[in-house]
Design an enzyme around this catalytic site. Structure first.
Site, PDB file in Angstrom:
ATOM      1  N   GLU A  86       0.813  -1.220   0.000  1.00 61.37           N
ATOM      2  CA  GLU A  86       0.000   0.000   0.000  1.00 61.37           C
ATOM      3  C   GLU A  86       0.844   1.267   0.000  1.00 61.37           C
ATOM      4  O   GLU A  86       0.309   2.377   0.001  1.00 61.37           O
ATOM      5  CB  GLU A  86      -0.918   0.014   1.228  1.00 61.37           C
ATOM      6  CG  GLU A  86      -1.943  -1.113   1.231  1.00 61.37           C
ATOM      7  CD  GLU A  86      -2.976  -1.004   2.342  1.00 61.37           C
ATOM      8  OE1 GLU A  86      -2.796  -0.167   3.258  1.00 61.37           O
ATOM      9  OE2 GLU A  86      -3.962  -1.758   2.293  1.00 61.37           O
ATOM     10  N   THR A 261      -9.047   5.225  16.532  1.00 62.02           N
ATOM     11  CA  THR A 261      -7.636   5.128  16.148  1.00 62.02           C
ATOM     12  C   THR A 261      -7.304   5.933  14.886  1.00 62.02           C
ATOM     13  O   THR A 261      -7.918   5.738  13.845  1.00 62.02           O
ATOM     14  CB  THR A 261      -7.245   3.664  15.909  1.00 62.02           C
ATOM     15  OG1 THR A 261      -8.279   3.057  15.120  1.00 62.02           O
ATOM     16  CG2 THR A 261      -7.136   2.908  17.223  1.00 62.02           C
ATOM     17  N   ASP A 326     -18.557   1.556  11.707  1.00 63.39           N
ATOM     18  CA  ASP A 326     -17.164   1.595  11.244  1.00 63.39           C
ATOM     19  C   ASP A 326     -16.941   2.729  10.234  1.00 63.39           C
ATOM     20  O   ASP A 326     -16.143   2.607   9.314  1.00 63.39           O
ATOM     21  CB  ASP A 326     -16.755   0.233  10.640  1.00 63.39           C
ATOM     22  CG  ASP A 326     -15.262   0.123  10.364  1.00 63.39           C
ATOM     23  OD1 ASP A 326     -14.492   0.916  10.928  1.00 63.39           O
ATOM     24  OD2 ASP A 326     -14.877  -0.751   9.567  1.00 63.39           O
ATOM     25  N   HIS A 647     -10.607 -16.108   7.557  1.00 66.34           N
ATOM     26  CA  HIS A 647     -10.783 -17.256   6.659  1.00 66.34           C
ATOM     27  C   HIS A 647     -12.129 -17.237   5.958  1.00 66.34           C
ATOM     28  O   HIS A 647     -12.982 -18.089   6.179  1.00 66.34           O
ATOM     29  CB  HIS A 647     -10.629 -18.557   7.440  1.00 66.34           C
ATOM     30  CG  HIS A 647      -9.239 -18.761   7.939  1.00 66.34           C
ATOM     31  ND1 HIS A 647      -8.186 -19.061   7.110  1.00 66.34           N
ATOM     32  CD2 HIS A 647      -8.719 -18.663   9.182  1.00 66.34           C
ATOM     33  CE1 HIS A 647      -7.082 -19.168   7.825  1.00 66.34           C
ATOM     34  NE2 HIS A 647      -7.378 -18.929   9.080  1.00 66.34           N
TER      35      HIS A 647
HETATM   36 CA    CA Z   1     -12.344   0.222  11.341  1.00 69.79          CA
END
Ligand code: CA
Length: 713
Positions: A86, A261, A326, A647
């Site tokens: 990235e 964060t 989110d 997974h």
């Molecule tokens: Ca997040």
């Protein structure tokens, strides 16, 4: 830009941008405050977004609409990791510095590709467990003969730029908590600024400033209140007490730390002398479990303006109050000068996950405009310009019951970490946008939530129950019933797309956009004064005309790139560089390939060695499985809780359909419980799962073979 050119400009750049400027010959000046302040006029690429204001616009014009057809490969290099790449490489004085997956750092001769040095911080493989989205690193920072890198396991390391030897290293995070660093450090006024990630797992976000010469901590700013109600003796104490504490209510944030964060955007503005930091989502996601569904939860999902020397708070703007989905605002922040309503305005711009494009006054944080840059976004109808708050669509606030909400965007966001670029000539921001809906489901019972340190703790669906005998009585059965009901619920068919949006922040609308079918296989963008926008799509690096979006050049690199291209000039030659590497937590559908650095120039004649064909292991034969004594229903809940995040078929991690391990009771126990594959990133789950739990998961896997392992929670 003609009148401003001339100070730190090199002869090479003057030729490239068509000016006849008499200037001193190129010589390596230290990368200090003044050189970074003048980065706009430089032929180098000195910091993550090219300049502190991170517009990712280069004044170089040699590669332009008329010449781009001659663009070819100049040189390439291959890395020793096949995870996602990235990083935006940096270039200074003829050397390219870049970081790769696992936070390794490389230096190359920028003209020839000769490797000068490499540095491996030896990040333990099990750190992968604490990542949401692969073992990424988005780049390094340069300052006074040193290269700075944040490592996945939370260290900040200063390297000698000539040798790659470590000068100092500090642990910026609590190793007992699942913090990670994937973002690039930035250096302002001799301070190295670094954030962190981990909100999905459960941490308290903060940004730190370290003295570049010694590694000594200068200040720290926490994005959420102290869960113990104590002062941190940090730069954030005063404003948390004054503004943030009252926006949080008793709930799971006291265990998780609340999140917030700042894992990507840290931007400095010379004009206002302010630092802008984008903050992340709530932890756990579920606002009802986190904070009783009450309060805005400052400073989640916000842009914060801080003083660079002290970290002192100046202003904030919260894009998503009481985040439940989110919807981070860690996405790129950009400083720009716009002419709005006939008036010059000095602004910051952001296209965060929630799908609105924000323009704010840089000095005061005044909201100037907020518009949907992604017309498919439907979680909110608009932003109230009086209050600055989004107008949420009724029903999007799932909570502490079986209600679910299918909405756009999902947790991937309408725009994520992939850098956007601003071309001041056309006035367009080129946003690598995403169209991906998601069904959010609440939790069957808030009382069932158990914080399991080190794994995902979302408080949604079954992301709150616990194994190892820690679950509340009846919680596993409630979670199983909940998951079964969710699986049966009708879901609208959605098409996922990547869309490049050319957004006009003054007219507040898209001038053009291009949709691509593969959501994952598109990259960040670069804009140049050559009238071009560069973006990778699938295996191809493409140049588009900035004004129209018309494709004018395309080059098959043999594998996908998700990173943003960058450009620099040396000896009168303009180069274009991009990191190649599939991953970043999501799969493009391509096999994993070693990462590469691809560097282009006009009339470049190099040819990269084709990637060898990859043969996938065969599907596991379920008829050969050792019969299981476990309970597949319990196993399904625990698989969704502890395993599915890595997974599942959309992830780059090993596809369990092709693993022989679940066929054998002993082998499965050795890997999952005893950690036999820990060095490869598959940690022991003995902390979370006892032997009965492990066998129950195996029973579930055998039962669902060869059906899809896709799970939504
Ligand atoms: Ca997040």
């Amino acid at each position: 830009m003609g009148s401003r050119v001339g100070r730190a400009i090199s002869t090479g750049l003057a030729v490239l941008i068509g000016l006849s400027v008499q200037s001193a010959p190129i010589f390596a000046q230290p990368i200090d405050q003044s050189r970074l302040a003048n980065a706009e006029n430089s032929s180098d690429w000195l910091t993550y977004g090219r300049t502190w204001g991170e517009q990712r616009f280069s004044p170089l014009t040699q590669i332009g609409t008329a010449s781009v057809s001659r663009l070819g490969l100049a040189w390439w290099a291959e890395f020793d990791t096949d995870h996602g790449q990235e990083a935006t490489p940096l270039e200074a004085d003829g050397v390219i510095y870049t970081s790769t997956a696992w936070s390794k750092v490389f230096a190359f001769d920028a003209r020839t590709g000769r490797q000068l040095w490499s540095f491996d911080p030896q990040v333990p493989g099990v750190t992968q467990l604490a990542t949401c989205c692969d073992v990424n690193s988005r780049g390094v920072a340069l300052w006074m003969g040193r290269v700075y890198v944040g490592t996945l396991d939370g260290r900040l390391i200063a390297l000698d730029a000539k040798t790659g030897r470590s000068a100092w290293a500090v642990q910026t995070t609590d190793r007992a908590r699942p913090y990670t660093i994937t973002g690039a450090p930035r250096v302002v006024k001799g301070l190295v600024l670094i954030g962190n990630g981990g909100a999905e797992l459960g941490v308290r976000g903060y940004v730190s400033a370290y003295h570049a010469d010694t590694g000594k901590l200068a200040w720290r700013f926490y994005m959420t209140p102290n869960p113990q109600g104590k002062p941190d003796h940090a730069a954030s104490d005063k404003v948390l007490a004054a503004k943030a504490n009252a926006t949080w209510f008793d709930g799971a944030w006291k265990q998780t730390g609340g999140g917030g964060t700042p894992w990507d955007s840290i931007v400095y503005d010379i004009k206002t002398d302010l630092l802008f930091v984008g903050t992340g989502n709530g932890s756990p996601w579920n606002h009802t479990i986190r904070s009783q569904g009450r309060g805005d939860n400052l400073f989640l999902s916000s842009i914060l303006a801080l003083k660079p020397e002290t970290g002192e708070y100046v202003w904030h703007y919260q894009t998503t109050p009481g985040d439940n989905w989110d919807y981070t605002a860690t996405q790129q922040i950009m400083v720009a000068d716009l002419n709005i309503g006939g008036k010059p305005r000095h602004v910051v711009m952001q296209a965060p996950k929630n799908g609105f494009f924000y323009v704010l006054d840089a000095a005061t944080g005044e909201l100037l405009s907020a518009d949907k840059f992604a017309p498919w976004v439907n979680w909110a109808t608009g932003v109230d310009m009086k209050t600055g708050r989004p107008t949420e669509r009724p029903g999007v606030r799932y909570g502490n019951d079986a209600k679910s909400s299918t909405q756009n965007p999902g947790p991937l966001g309408a725009h994520n970490w992939k850098p956007m670029a601003f071309d001041p000539k056309t006035g367009l921001v080129f946003i690598p946008a995403q169209d991906a809906s998601f069904t959010y489901a609440g939790a069957p019972n808030a009382q069932d939530f158990r914080y399991s340190i080190g794994v995902w703790n979302l408080g949604t669906g079954v992301q709150g129950v616990a194994g190892n005998g820690q679950a509340a009585p009846g919680a596993i059965a409630r979670a199983a019933a909940f998951a079964a009901a969710q699986a049966k619920a009708p879901r609208p068919a959605t098409k996922e797309r990547a869309v490049l949006v050319a957004w006009d922040p003054v007219a507040r609308k898209a001038r053009w956009s291009i949709a691509r079918d593969n959501l994952w296989a598109s990259s960040g963008t670069l804009a140049t004064a050559g009238g071009l926008v560069f973006q990778s799509v699938g295996h191809d690096l493409k140049a588009l005309a900035a004004v129209t979006g018309k494709e004018v050049w395309s080059y098959d690199m043999g594998a996908p790139s998700i990173a943003a291209p960058m450009t620099y000039a040396l000896d009168g030659i303009q180069y274009l560089a991009v990191m190649l590497g599939n991953g970043g937590g999501t799969s493009t559908g391509d096999p994993r390939r070693p990462g590469r650095l691809m560097v282009f120039r006009l009339d470049g004649k190099a040819k990269a060695t084709p990637f060898p064909p990859v043969s996938e292991p065969p599907l596991a034969d379920v008829r050969k499985a050792e019969a299981s004594t476990g309970d597949p229903v319990t196993g399904g809940v625990l698989f969704r809780r502890y395993c599915a995040v890595c997974h599942s078929p959309t992830r780059v991690n090993p596809d369990l359909h092709r693993s022989q391990v679940p066929l054998s009771r002993d082998q499965f126990r050795a890997v999952v419980h005893d950690g036999a594959l820990r060095d490869g990133g598959m940690a022991s789950f003995a902390k979370y799962l006892d032997l009965n739990d492990v066998e129950a998961i195996r029973a579930f896997l055998i039962q669902v073979y060869p059906k899809s392992l896709t799970t939504r929670n």
